[in-house]
Design an enzyme around this catalytic site. Structure first.
Site, PDB file in Angstrom:
ATOM      1  N   HIS A   1      -6.784  -6.333   0.402  1.00 38.93           N
ATOM      2  CA  HIS A   1      -5.688  -5.821   0.429  1.00 38.93           C
ATOM      3  C   HIS A   1      -4.539  -6.021   1.265  1.00 38.93           C
ATOM      4  CE1 HIS A   1      -3.356  -2.211  -0.694  1.00 38.93           C
ATOM      5  NE2 HIS A   1      -3.751  -1.123   0.329  1.00 38.93           N
TER       6      HIS A   1
ATOM      7  N   SER B   1       1.003  -1.086  -0.102  1.00 35.23           N
ATOM      8  CA  SER B   1      -0.036   0.043   0.047  1.00 35.23           C
ATOM      9  C   SER B   1       1.194   1.278   0.124  1.00 35.23           C
ATOM     10  CB  SER B   1      -0.805  -0.078   1.148  1.00 35.23           C
ATOM     11  OG  SER B   1      -1.864   0.923   0.973  1.00 35.23           O
TER      12      SER B   1
END
Length: 519
Positions: free
Chosen positions: A355, A225
């Site tokens: 994620h 991320s």
């Protein structure tokens, strides 16, 4: 970016390409920036930048000429570096006047002083089993990276807290952390470059430590991320990093800036405003990325010929995976031109859309890359494996072709002599086509090389596929059934030159024997 909502899906189609190579894994060079002494022309002013919807040519120098030898890449890379600093990330200062520290089996300390200012930070070390000295992977932020697999492969983990060097949650005129204690709270350099500077200082300390615990010549970097954005920049801007592994980096990471607006990814203005990740100067381009003289395919190419393994998530459009695949494909052209196509991988073929999850699909290529680029005991080829739901096409973005670069000691081949490839020479007149295939159970990818004996202005390639086999995806060519024709940018082939296109299929292709006819 913050963690987006979880979405799950099953990938029903993927593209898988094993990229050929002429060079083995590259050891990291012993300097942070080997092009620092290159004579770089004056950089353009922001107001003088033209609009270009296509990706800038990574082989074209600022003076308008194209590089023709591999040796010229050093200074061309330096041009890309300085353009990226000026317009995207902010400047990464050279090594400070004093960097000292310690390395133990559990921690690293870094002490920096420069022009009367000082700062320090620490990183935690986790050693694998066995006897050192060990290669090490710097893991940013503490989540998203498969540290168990890293250690199982024989590499140590350096747990790096980027916020100690560049803190989030601060305004652009009040930046905080070890970097800004040295260079000032109003420095126009963004957090990603500050984080990069911090890892470079860790490597400085490793180099001074004598190498009894951790090897300074075998360092990798990874993160997910926002920390994937950091890993991407860190690997690009320090040539001592032997292996760069960004994970689901999203906007301001791997995805091409020009592609983000059309993909529905986090907008450039959002990424610029959420945190001061990017340099202050990037604010001029949040609504007009077509004016940028660089894009992320070139920044990824700055890693070449060192190891690069980009991991991505095709299920979250906000991450810009389609644009990231285009960046990887563009960088792969530089890797191939440098004879190091084996050293780049991109993988978005994952079934879990969570994620920053640890994914079984990445475990094997992750450990293969560590063995190859850090331990230097492997030779597994790089793989580009793109999920169909996030399949970008380089042909939609590039109006340049990849040159055949000569070595530093010999001139490059001229357009009238056949390129130095293992493919058979074209026939006397017209064009010919040869196929290379990478197959797996139930599917395959074919790369077709179209070679010209005399100048060609348009080509058509035909082939016959076995029963039960079907083409599902094509790039760099138009297709009708199993007949392929050139697209706009690759129809003209000089005498002795070649172009390549590819397609993905289902079933077993057997031995492909394509034929070619010239327009």
């Amino acid at each position: 970016m913050t963690r987006p909502p979880i979405r799950t899906a099953i990938v029903t189609l993927l593209a898988c390409v094993t990229v050929a190579a002429a060079l083995p894994a590259q050891a990291a060079v012993g300097v942070e920036d080997e092009g620092a002494n290159c004579a770089v022309p004056a950089l353009p002013d922001t107001g003088a930048l033209p609009t270009n919807a296509k990706l800038p040519d990574p082989f074209r120098k600022i003076d308008g000429t194209r590089i023709s030898t591999r040796a010229e890449w050093t200074c061309r890379r330096e041009e890309i570096k300085r353009l990226s600093e000026k317009f995207v990330y902010g400047e990464k200062p050279a090594k400070p006047q004093s960097v000292t520290g310690t390395v133990s089996s559990s921690s690293i300390t870094v002490n920096v002083s420069h022009q009367g200012r000082s700062s320090s930070f620490t990183a935690r070390v986790e050693l694998p089993s066995g006897t050192g000295p060990f290669p090490a992977v710097v893991v940013l932020g503490g989540f998203g990276a498969d540290t168990a697999s890293i250690k199982a492969a024989g590499a140590a983990v350096i747990n790096y807290d980027p916020y100690a060097v560049g803190k989030e949650g601060t305004g652009r005129t009040n930046k905080q952390g070890a970097f800004y204690s040295i260079y000032g709270a109003t420095s126009p350099t963004g957090l990603l470059m500050a984080w990069s500077w911090g890892v470079s200082r860790i490597i400085d300390v490793l180099e001074q430590s004598g190498g009894s615990i951790l090897r300074a010549d075998a360092t990798g970097v990874t993160g997910c991320s926002r920390f994937g954005k950091g890993a991407f920049v860190i690997g690009a801007f320090d040539q001592r990093i032997a292996l760069t592994m960004p994970i689901e980096s999203g906007t301001a990471g791997a995805p091409i800036f020009r592609g983000v607006p059309g993909e529905g990814a986090q907008s450039l203005s959002s990424a610029y405003g959420e945190q001061p990740w990017l340099g202050d100067a990037f604010g001029s381009f949040t609504g007009s990325p077509q004016r940028l003289p660089v894009d992320t395919h070139q920044i990824a190419a700055m890693v070449a010929p060192r190891g690069l393994f980009i991991m991505d998530n095709p299920h979250i459009a906000n991450l810009g995976p389609r644009s990231a695949s285009v960046a990887a494909l563009g960088a792969a052209e530089v890797y191939k031109a440098l004879g190091a196509g084996d050293n780049i991988s991109y993988w978005s073929d994952v079934s879990d859309g969570t994620h920053c999850a640890n994914r079984a699909e990445w475990r094997t290529p992750l450990q293969q890359n560590i063995r190859k680029h850090l331990l230097r005991t492997g030779s597994d080829p790089g793989v580009i494996r793109i999920a169909s739901k996030a399949q970008g096409r380089l042909a939609d973005w590039a109006d340049w072709t990849t040159p055949v670069l000569g070595s530093s000691s010999t001139p490059p081949p001229s357009p009238t002599t056949p390129p130095p490839t293992t493919a058979p020479p074209p026939p006397v007149g017209g064009c010919s086509a040869t196929a290379s295939v990478n197959a797996w159970t139930g599917g395959f990818v074919a790369t077709i090389r179209v070679s010209a004996a005399t100048a060609v202005n348009g080509w058509t390639v035909g082939l016959t596929l076995p029963a039960g086999t079907a083409v599902t995806n094509t790039w760099n060519a138009n297709r009708t059934g199993t007949t392929f024709t050139n697209v706009t940018f690759n129809g003209q082939i000089p005498a002795g030159g070649y172009v390549e296109f590819g397609f993905q299929g289902t079933g077993s292709p057997g031995s492909l024997s394509p034929t070619c006819s010239a327009a």
